[in-house]
Design a protein around this motif. Structure first.
Motif, PDB file in Angstrom:
ATOM      1  N   ALA A 151      -1.557   4.140  -6.345  1.00 30.98           N
ATOM      2  CA  ALA A 151      -2.623   3.088  -6.646  1.00 30.98           C
ATOM      3  C   ALA A 151      -2.510   2.115  -5.534  1.00 30.98           C
ATOM      4  N   ALA A 152      -1.334   1.853  -5.249  1.00 31.94           N
ATOM      5  CA  ALA A 152      -1.032   0.591  -4.034  1.00 31.94           C
ATOM      6  C   ALA A 152      -1.723   1.096  -2.703  1.00 31.94           C
ATOM      7  N   ARG A 153      -1.292   2.516  -2.361  1.00 35.01           N
ATOM      8  CA  ARG A 153      -1.830   2.947  -1.161  1.00 35.01           C
ATOM      9  C   ARG A 153      -3.194   2.877  -0.953  1.00 35.01           C
ATOM     10  N   VAL A 154      -3.735   3.474  -2.142  1.00 32.09           N
ATOM     11  CA  VAL A 154      -5.349   3.419  -1.898  1.00 32.09           C
ATOM     12  C   VAL A 154      -5.776   2.086  -1.686  1.00 32.09           C
ATOM     13  N   LEU A 155      -5.209   0.881  -2.495  1.00 34.39           N
ATOM     14  CA  LEU A 155      -5.858  -0.346  -2.071  1.00 34.39           C
ATOM     15  C   LEU A 155      -5.526  -0.776  -0.633  1.00 34.39           C
ATOM     16  N   GLN A 156      -4.321  -0.375  -0.113  1.00 37.28           N
ATOM     17  CA  GLN A 156      -4.124  -0.798   1.261  1.00 37.28           C
ATOM     18  C   GLN A 156      -4.994   0.081   2.036  1.00 37.28           C
ATOM     19  N   ALA A 157      -5.335   1.390   2.004  1.00 41.40           N
ATOM     20  CA  ALA A 157      -6.399   1.974   2.720  1.00 41.40           C
ATOM     21  C   ALA A 157      -7.668   1.506   2.791  1.00 41.40           C
ATOM     22  N   ILE A 158      -8.072   1.185   1.638  1.00 36.92           N
ATOM     23  CA  ILE A 158      -9.312   0.230   1.318  1.00 36.92           C
ATOM     24  C   ILE A 158      -9.383  -1.131   2.400  1.00 36.92           C
ATOM     25  N   GLY A 159      -8.355  -1.777   2.356  1.00 34.35           N
ATOM     26  CA  GLY A 159      -7.945  -2.954   3.244  1.00 34.35           C
ATOM     27  C   GLY A 159      -8.184  -2.656   4.620  1.00 34.35           C
ATOM     28  N   ILE A 160      -7.462  -1.621   5.086  1.00 33.95           N
ATOM     29  CA  ILE A 160      -7.346  -1.180   6.445  1.00 33.95           C
ATOM     30  C   ILE A 160      -8.620  -0.695   7.133  1.00 33.95           C
ATOM     31  N   GLY A 161      -9.262   0.078   5.906  1.00 25.86           N
ATOM     32  CA  GLY A 161     -10.516   0.834   6.487  1.00 25.86           C
ATOM     33  C   GLY A 161     -11.721  -0.242   6.473  1.00 25.86           C
ATOM     34  N   LEU A 162     -11.552  -1.216   5.986  1.00 24.24           N
ATOM     35  CA  LEU A 162     -12.597  -2.374   6.080  1.00 24.24           C
ATOM     36  C   LEU A 162     -12.341  -3.253   7.476  1.00 24.24           C
ATOM     37  N   LEU A 163     -11.076  -3.622   7.628  1.00 24.87           N
ATOM     38  CA  LEU A 163     -10.351  -4.410   8.491  1.00 24.87           C
ATOM     39  C   LEU A 163     -10.647  -3.899  10.057  1.00 24.87           C
ATOM     40  N   MET A 164     -10.324  -2.806  10.516  1.00 21.71           N
ATOM     41  CA  MET A 164     -10.272  -2.009  11.651  1.00 21.71           C
ATOM     42  C   MET A 164     -11.556  -2.197  12.135  1.00 21.71           C
ATOM     43  N   PRO A 165     -12.606  -1.745  11.649  1.00 26.56           N
ATOM     44  CA  PRO A 165     -13.988  -1.592  12.127  1.00 26.56           C
ATOM     45  C   PRO A 165     -14.490  -3.232  12.372  1.00 26.56           C
ATOM     46  N   LEU A 166     -14.186  -4.073  11.480  1.00 28.69           N
ATOM     47  CA  LEU A 166     -14.426  -5.409  11.537  1.00 28.69           C
ATOM     48  C   LEU A 166     -13.851  -6.029  12.787  1.00 28.69           C
ATOM     49  N   ILE A 167     -12.285  -5.744  13.095  1.00 27.14           N
ATOM     50  CA  ILE A 167     -12.079  -6.257  14.392  1.00 27.14           C
ATOM     51  C   ILE A 167     -12.746  -6.017  15.445  1.00 27.14           C
TER      52      ILE A 167
END
Length: 482
Positions: free
Chosen positions: A104-120
């Motif tokens: 479950a933690a990995r899914v939440l981490q992936a959501i965070g990275i998945g949103l953050l990298m295009p934003l950068i």
């Protein structure tokens, strides 16, 4: 978007890059701890692999719709959502009482990275003028290349002296610091447009990219490989859904992913170079540590293997910002073409390594490969994005982010498949297939074939790089997405 507005670029980039670096570092560091986790949680290799496959699957689903999210929500909203997901996921992972919690933690981490990298990427395109984007994108290269390359070394040290929990405990304070810095400095750099969400496009995108990434990931990690019914079904369903998704985007007036970005030649060249780099990077980062640690290879410890890869990672991180500055000054041709050539030469030398090769030689070859990649990835990507008009920035970054995930999955799957297939063929033709010498020979033969495959990709990239020119915005008419 306020065209002439002055942004606190240092504050904005500091918060985004701290969070992105730590997030990707912890993502890749866990991969080297899978064997340890199998013992701790008493799970099979197939179950443990979901910690990687599940992460990639979430990224494969999120990346295509990131263009829509960048337009529907403000920069601060996406930043807060991404960091909240990353921090909560990292906190849960640090506690990690069982496999289910960690998954479950990995899914939440992936959501965070998945949103953050295009934003950068999108933020860099907006807040920096074109003549300064190379240097900024070079700094972003620290996140994209240095963090995953540094992961095995960090994980090796942590597992050697502490426990896998500390991969996340040590990451958590930096994420919180980045979040607090972002709350102060991150501004809304784009205008919010309430686009209509086309549910059919979202569904096709999820099935298409998610299915392909899942299938390729399972092919690279599963015991049955490409013949697995799950792998074949996932890839076929994903491919069909992708075809339907592409057709729908072409026909729609307000597409989820605007494919008109492919009207721009330098963007196409940039995409090809990014895909080639990612496939080479993932192939070598999977096979090289495996060869270094395998008892039929060099038989090094996890820590020793990680330390051998550290100098190359350090060179990559140090040179990435410098390459960006040189791109701003000299353009892409004098960086990308020599860079791909260096990568091809290093991979050719890798096809000749053996158990008798010195560790110093392998370190030098890895340094050369990392220097070459630093000359290619961010300059080529920046050059391609520079040719897009501002209204296509979210779509351009979304396409590249998506294809990076697919390319990474392809690179992993194909390299593992080549390695296992080559080892099996070598042992089948041997008169003593269980002998240590023959096993070592098979491992070396398989690794050589993977490096040869990566070299072919580099040569294709070299031919493509011959067409690269400095990207400048062309006034191609683009259908409005507002």
């Amino acid at each position: 978007m306020e065209i002439n507005k002055q942004y606190n670029t240092r504050g904005i980039m500091a918060s985004l890059l701290i969070c992105g670096f730590v997030g990707i570092l912890s993502e890749n560091a866990l991969n080297i701890a899978l064997s340890n986790l199998m013992e701790v949680f008493r799970i099979s290799a197939a179950t443990a692999q979901w910690l990687t496959t599940g992460f990639l699957l979430v990224l494969g689903i999120l990346s295509p719709i990131s263009g829509l999210l960048l337009q529907r929500f403000s920069t601060r909203q996406l930043f807060i959502c991404a960091l909240s997901s990353s921090i909560i996921g990292t906190g849960i992972a640090a506690i990690g009482l069982n496999f289910e919690m960690l998954m479950a933690a990995r899914v939440l981490q992936a959501i965070g990275i998945g949103l953050l990298m295009p934003l950068i990427f999108n933020t860099v395109l907006v807040v920096y003028p074109q003549e300064k984007r190379g240097a900024a994108m070079g700094t972003v290269g620290l996140v994209y290349m240095f963090a995953p390359a540094l992961g095995p070394t960090v994980a090796g040290v942590i597992i050697q002296y502490l426990s896998w929990h500390f991969i996340f405990w040590l990451s958590l304070p930096f994420l919180v610091i980045g979040f607090l810095v972002g709350l102060k400095y991150v501004e809304n750099v784009t205008a919010v447009t309430k686009l209509r969400i086309d549910l059919l496009s979202v569904t096709l995108s999820t099935l298409g990219f998610g299915g392909v990434v899942f299938g390729l990931s399972m092919a690279g990690e599963g015991s049955e490989g490409w013949t697995s019914p799950v792998v074949l079904t996932s890839i076929i369903v994903g491919f069909v859904a992708l075809c339907l998704f592409i057709l729908r985007q072409i026909w729609m007036k307000q597409p989820l992913l605007n494919l008109h970005v492919f009207q721009y030649p330098m963007y196409i060249v940039g995409v090809i170079m990014v895909v080639a780099c990612m496939m080479i990077f993932m192939s070598t980062m999977i096979i090289l540590p495996m060869y270094l640690q395998n008892k039929n290879g060099l038989g090094l410890s996890t820590l020793a293997a990680g330390l051998m890869l550290l100098p190359g990672s350090a060179f990559n991180g140090i040179l990435a910002p410098r390459m960006g500055s040189w791109y701003d000054k000299y353009g892409p041709k004098w960086l990308v073409i020599p860079g791909v050539a260096i990568m091809a030469v290093m991979l050719w030398f890798f096809t000749g390594i053996s158990n008798a090769s010195s560790l110093a030689l392998i370190v030098v070859l890895h340094i050369g490969l990392m220097i070459g990649s630093s000359m290619v990835l961010m300059p080529a990507q920046t050059n391609g994005l520079n040719q897009l008009p501002p209204e296509l920035y979210p779509h351009g970054t979304a396409v590249i982010s998506t294809l990076q995930q697919v390319a990474g999955a392809i690179g992993t799957a194909v390299s593992v498949s080549i390695l296992s297939g080559s080892i099996n063929r070598c042992l089948q033709s041997s008169t003593a297939p269980t002998g240590p010498a023959e096993m070592a020979k098979a491992m070396t033969f398989g690794s050589h074939n993977v490096f040869l495959y990566a070299m072919v990709i580099a040569l294709i990239g070299f031919i493509t790089a011959l067409f690269i020119r400095r990207g400048k915005v062309n006034q191609v008419e683009v259908p409005s997405t507002n």
